[in-house]
Write an enzyme that holds these catalytic residues in place. Structure first.
Site, PDB file in Angstrom:
ATOM      1  N   GLU A 190       0.823  -1.196   0.000  1.00  0.00           N
ATOM      2  CA  GLU A 190       0.000   0.000   0.000  1.00  0.00           C
ATOM      3  C   GLU A 190       0.864   1.254   0.000  1.00  0.00           C
ATOM      4  O   GLU A 190       1.960   1.272   0.546  1.00  0.00           O
ATOM      5  CB  GLU A 190      -0.890   0.048   1.248  1.00  0.00           C
ATOM      6  CG  GLU A 190      -1.781  -1.139   1.427  1.00  0.00           C
ATOM      7  CD  GLU A 190      -2.452  -1.134   2.792  1.00  0.00           C
ATOM      8  OE1 GLU A 190      -2.187  -0.207   3.590  1.00  0.00           O
ATOM      9  OE2 GLU A 190      -3.231  -2.048   3.069  1.00  0.00           O
ATOM     10  N   SER A 231       8.160   5.379  16.893  1.00  0.00           N
ATOM     11  CA  SER A 231       6.878   4.901  17.409  1.00  0.00           C
ATOM     12  C   SER A 231       7.073   4.402  18.842  1.00  0.00           C
ATOM     13  O   SER A 231       7.472   3.263  19.058  1.00  0.00           O
ATOM     14  CB  SER A 231       6.341   3.783  16.510  1.00  0.00           C
ATOM     15  OG  SER A 231       6.140   4.253  15.202  1.00  0.00           O
ATOM     16  N   ASN A 242      -6.674   3.090  16.132  1.00  0.00           N
ATOM     17  CA  ASN A 242      -7.694   2.650  15.186  1.00  0.00           C
ATOM     18  C   ASN A 242      -8.087   1.223  15.523  1.00  0.00           C
ATOM     19  O   ASN A 242      -7.236   0.322  15.450  1.00  0.00           O
ATOM     20  CB  ASN A 242      -7.164   2.694  13.756  1.00  0.00           C
ATOM     21  CG  ASN A 242      -7.006   4.101  13.245  1.00  0.00           C
ATOM     22  OD1 ASN A 242      -7.950   4.871  13.258  1.00  0.00           O
ATOM     23  ND2 ASN A 242      -5.804   4.443  12.828  1.00  0.00           N
ATOM     24  N   CYS A 285      -2.113   2.223   7.793  1.00  0.00           N
ATOM     25  CA  CYS A 285      -1.202   1.294   7.138  1.00  0.00           C
ATOM     26  C   CYS A 285      -1.570  -0.158   7.402  1.00  0.00           C
ATOM     27  O   CYS A 285      -1.848  -0.553   8.517  1.00  0.00           O
ATOM     28  CB  CYS A 285       0.253   1.573   7.547  1.00  0.00           C
ATOM     29  SG  CYS A 285       0.654   1.243   9.261  1.00  0.00           S
ATOM     30  N   CYS A 327       5.091  -7.169   7.988  1.00  0.00           N
ATOM     31  CA  CYS A 327       5.983  -6.601   9.003  1.00  0.00           C
ATOM     32  C   CYS A 327       6.228  -7.649  10.086  1.00  0.00           C
ATOM     33  O   CYS A 327       5.326  -8.400  10.460  1.00  0.00           O
ATOM     34  CB  CYS A 327       5.353  -5.356   9.620  1.00  0.00           C
ATOM     35  SG  CYS A 327       6.398  -4.505  10.818  1.00  0.00           S
ATOM     36  N   GLY A 337       5.511  -2.095   7.091  1.00  0.00           N
ATOM     37  CA  GLY A 337       6.898  -2.524   7.288  1.00  0.00           C
ATOM     38  C   GLY A 337       7.700  -1.605   8.189  1.00  0.00           C
ATOM     39  O   GLY A 337       7.313  -0.472   8.469  1.00  0.00           O
ATOM     40  N   GLU A 338       8.834  -2.116   8.660  1.00  0.00           N
ATOM     41  CA  GLU A 338       9.785  -1.362   9.474  1.00  0.00           C
ATOM     42  C   GLU A 338      10.929  -0.913   8.567  1.00  0.00           C
ATOM     43  O   GLU A 338      11.744  -1.728   8.129  1.00  0.00           O
ATOM     44  CB  GLU A 338      10.312  -2.237  10.612  1.00  0.00           C
ATOM     45  CG  GLU A 338      11.566  -1.739  11.301  1.00  0.00           C
ATOM     46  CD  GLU A 338      11.455  -0.328  11.849  1.00  0.00           C
ATOM     47  OE1 GLU A 338      12.343   0.489  11.514  1.00  0.00           O
ATOM     48  OE2 GLU A 338      10.514  -0.053  12.605  1.00  0.00           O
ATOM     49  N   CYS A 367       3.573  -5.371  16.380  1.00  0.00           N
ATOM     50  CA  CYS A 367       2.898  -4.433  17.285  1.00  0.00           C
ATOM     51  C   CYS A 367       1.435  -4.846  17.424  1.00  0.00           C
ATOM     52  O   CYS A 367       0.747  -5.076  16.431  1.00  0.00           O
ATOM     53  CB  CYS A 367       3.010  -3.016  16.757  1.00  0.00           C
ATOM     54  SG  CYS A 367       4.721  -2.438  16.631  1.00  0.00           S
ATOM     55  N   HIS A 416       4.745   4.861  21.910  1.00  0.00           N
ATOM     56  CA  HIS A 416       3.484   4.250  22.334  1.00  0.00           C
ATOM     57  C   HIS A 416       3.379   3.909  23.820  1.00  0.00           C
ATOM     58  O   HIS A 416       2.350   3.398  24.254  1.00  0.00           O
ATOM     59  CB  HIS A 416       3.169   2.993  21.518  1.00  0.00           C
ATOM     60  CG  HIS A 416       3.228   3.191  20.047  1.00  0.00           C
ATOM     61  ND1 HIS A 416       2.632   4.257  19.402  1.00  0.00           N
ATOM     62  CD2 HIS A 416       3.854   2.469  19.066  1.00  0.00           C
ATOM     63  CE1 HIS A 416       2.854   4.175  18.097  1.00  0.00           C
ATOM     64  NE2 HIS A 416       3.601   3.118  17.871  1.00  0.00           N
TER      65      HIS A 416
END
Length: 368
Positions: free
Chosen positions: A95, A219, A295, A338, A115, A164-165, A119, A221
Site C-alpha cells: 500500500e 513509534s 484505530n 497502514c 511486518c 513494514g519497518e 505491534c 506508544h
C-alpha cells in the site's frame, strides 16, 4: 526472458544508469537522460523517451522495465486522501497513500511486504513478514502517486510510515532516500522526508551517519518498558532508555527534532500518570509528541480513549514543556491506516470477511 524478471530502471541510481548506458555502447549522458524521462517527465515506458535513439530503446527493452509494479486499485476518501494498492511482480500487494493537507501533497510509502515487528494494535503485521521491498518497489510507489496527480499538484513530502519497518530494510531504504532527495531524482528536500521506526537502535545510529538529515519519527506508544513490551514486542530487546539514547545521537548528528508517535489506547497507556512519566523520560530531548488515538482492528481488541482523556493527556505534556499535537484523521472511509486495505483484500481472498470499522490515517496538526 519473462518481463517480470527484468531489471527495473527504478532500481538504478545515476552512476548505475550511466554504467548501464556505457555497457550498451552509449554515451554517459544517456544515463541521466533516461532518469530525467522517468522522474521529471513521468515516462513509464521506453517508447515514451522520444529523444533517445530507437535502437538504444530497443536494447533497453530487451533487458529492462521502466516500472516493475502496477496499480491494483485506488480508493478515494471524502477528504481527498487516496489509498493505492500496488501489485508487485511476485503477485504480492503493498500500500501507499496520497495525503492532501492544504498545499502539501504527502506520499506515504511501504518498505516491506508485511511486518515482523508484531505491534499488537497494528494491522501491518497481522499476516507476518513476507519479504523486504526492493529499492525500485519503494521508489515506484512515489512515482505512481506523482504520475496520478493533476498538473497543478506535485508531491511536497514523503513519509516512510506505510507497511513494514524501514530500518529493517536498511540498505534498500537508504538507497531509495538518496534517489528521492537527488536533484536528478525526485528532488524532495531532506526536511520534507520522514523515516518512522519502532526504535531499531543500530539502524538509527547508522542513519545518523549517512549525512541525509531526514526527519526521524519513533513509534514509542508507552512511557515504561512493561507497557511497551506488550504493545511493541521488539522493545524487550532494546528498552526505552536505549532508544532515547539513539534518538539523542541522531539529533546531535542531524540537528533535526525527533518526533515520537504515541498511539493512545483506552485503559492501557492513556492515564495522567502515563503522561507525566512520558514527559519525565523525554525531558531534555529536542522533540515533539504526536498523539494518535488507536484505530480499532478486529485482531487487536483495542479501543481509543474518549476525547476528554486525549485532551487531558496532551495538557499534561504541554504543562511539562513537551510539544504535543493530536493527529488529524485522514482517509477514514478508505482503509487508509497502514496495512488495513491489504489485510482486507488478503483475508477476502481467503474467504474471511473484515467486520471492523474502517480506520483512518493520521497526520500531525502541525505537520510540515
Amino acid at each position: 526472458m519473462n518481463k517480470l524478471q527484468l531489471t527495473s530502471i527504478t532500481e538504478l541510481d545515476l552512476s548505475e544508469s550511466v554504467e548501464l548506458c556505457r555497457s550498451l555502447g552509449e554515451p554517459s549522458y544517456r544515463g541521466k537522460q533516461i532518469l530525467s524521462w522517468m522522474y521529471k517527465k513521468g515516462a513509464t515506458d521506453f517508447n515514451q523517451m522520444s529523444d533517445i535513439p530507437l535502437p538504444f530503446r530497443e536494447k533497453l527493452e530487451e533487458a529492462h522495465n521502466v516500472f516493475q509494479t502496477k496499480i491494483h486499485t485506488i480508493n478515494t476518501s471524502q477528504d481527498g486522501t487516496e489509498k493505492f494498492l500496488i501489485h508487485l511482480p511476485d503477485n504480492n500487494l503493498i500500500e501507499c497513500v496520497l495525503l492532501r493537507d492544504g498545499k502539501r501533497r504527502t506520499a506515504c510509502v511501504s518498505t516491506q511486504v508485511g511486518c515482523a515487528m508484531g505491534c499488537s494494535f497494528c494491522a501491518s503485521g497481522v499476516l507476518g513478514l513476507t519479504r523486504n521491498l526492493k529499492t525500485g518497489e519503494i521508489i515506484e510507489q512515489v512515482l505512481h502517486i506523482k504520475n496520478h496527480l493533476p498538473a497543478n499538484e506535485h508531491i511536497t513530502n514523503i513519509v516512510f510510515m506505510g507497511i513494514g519497518e524501514p530500518l529493517a530494510n536498511y540498505d534498500k531504504v537508504v538507497k531509495s532516500l538518496r534517489i528521492m532527495n537527488a536533484d536528478w531524482g525526485l528532488a524532495i528536500g531532506a526536511r520534507n522526508i520522514t523515516i518512522s521506526t519502532v526504535g531499531l537502535i543500530e539502524g538509527i545510529r547508522r542513519l545518523a551517519k549517512e549525512g541525509l538529515k531526514v526527519n526521524l519519527a519513533i513509534s514509542l506508544h508507552a512511557s515504561n518498558d512493561n507497557t511497551r513490551n506488550k504493545l511493541v514486542p521488539s522493545n524487550s530487546k532494546t528498552g526505552i532508555k536505549n532508544i532515547l539514547g539513539a534518538a539523542q545521537e541522531y539529533f546531535n548528528a542531524t540537528h533535526r527534532d525527533i518526533s515520537f508517535e504515541y498511539t493512545m489506547i483506552d485503559g492501557i497507556n492513556d492515564s495522567k500518570q502515563d503522561a507525566k512519566l512520558l514527559a519525565q523520560i523525554l525531558k531534555g530531548v529536542q522533540c515533539n509528541v504526536n498523539i494518535l488515538p488507536v484505530n480499532p482492528i478486529k485482531e487487536g481488541n483495542f479501543a481509543p480513549p474518549v476525547q476528554k482523556t486525549v485532551e487531558t493527556f496532551c495538557t499534561v505534556l504541554k504543562n511539562h514543556g513537551i510539544v504535543a499535537t493530536v493527529r488529524q484523521r485522514k482517509g477514514i472511509n478508505v482503509n487508509a491506516a497502514c496495512g488495513q486495505l491489504r489485510l482486507q483484500i488478503q483475508k477476502h481472498c481467503h474467504g474471511e470477511k473484515i467486520l471492523h470499522t474502517p480506520p483512518s490515517l493520521f497526520l500531525p496538526a502541525n505537520y510540515k
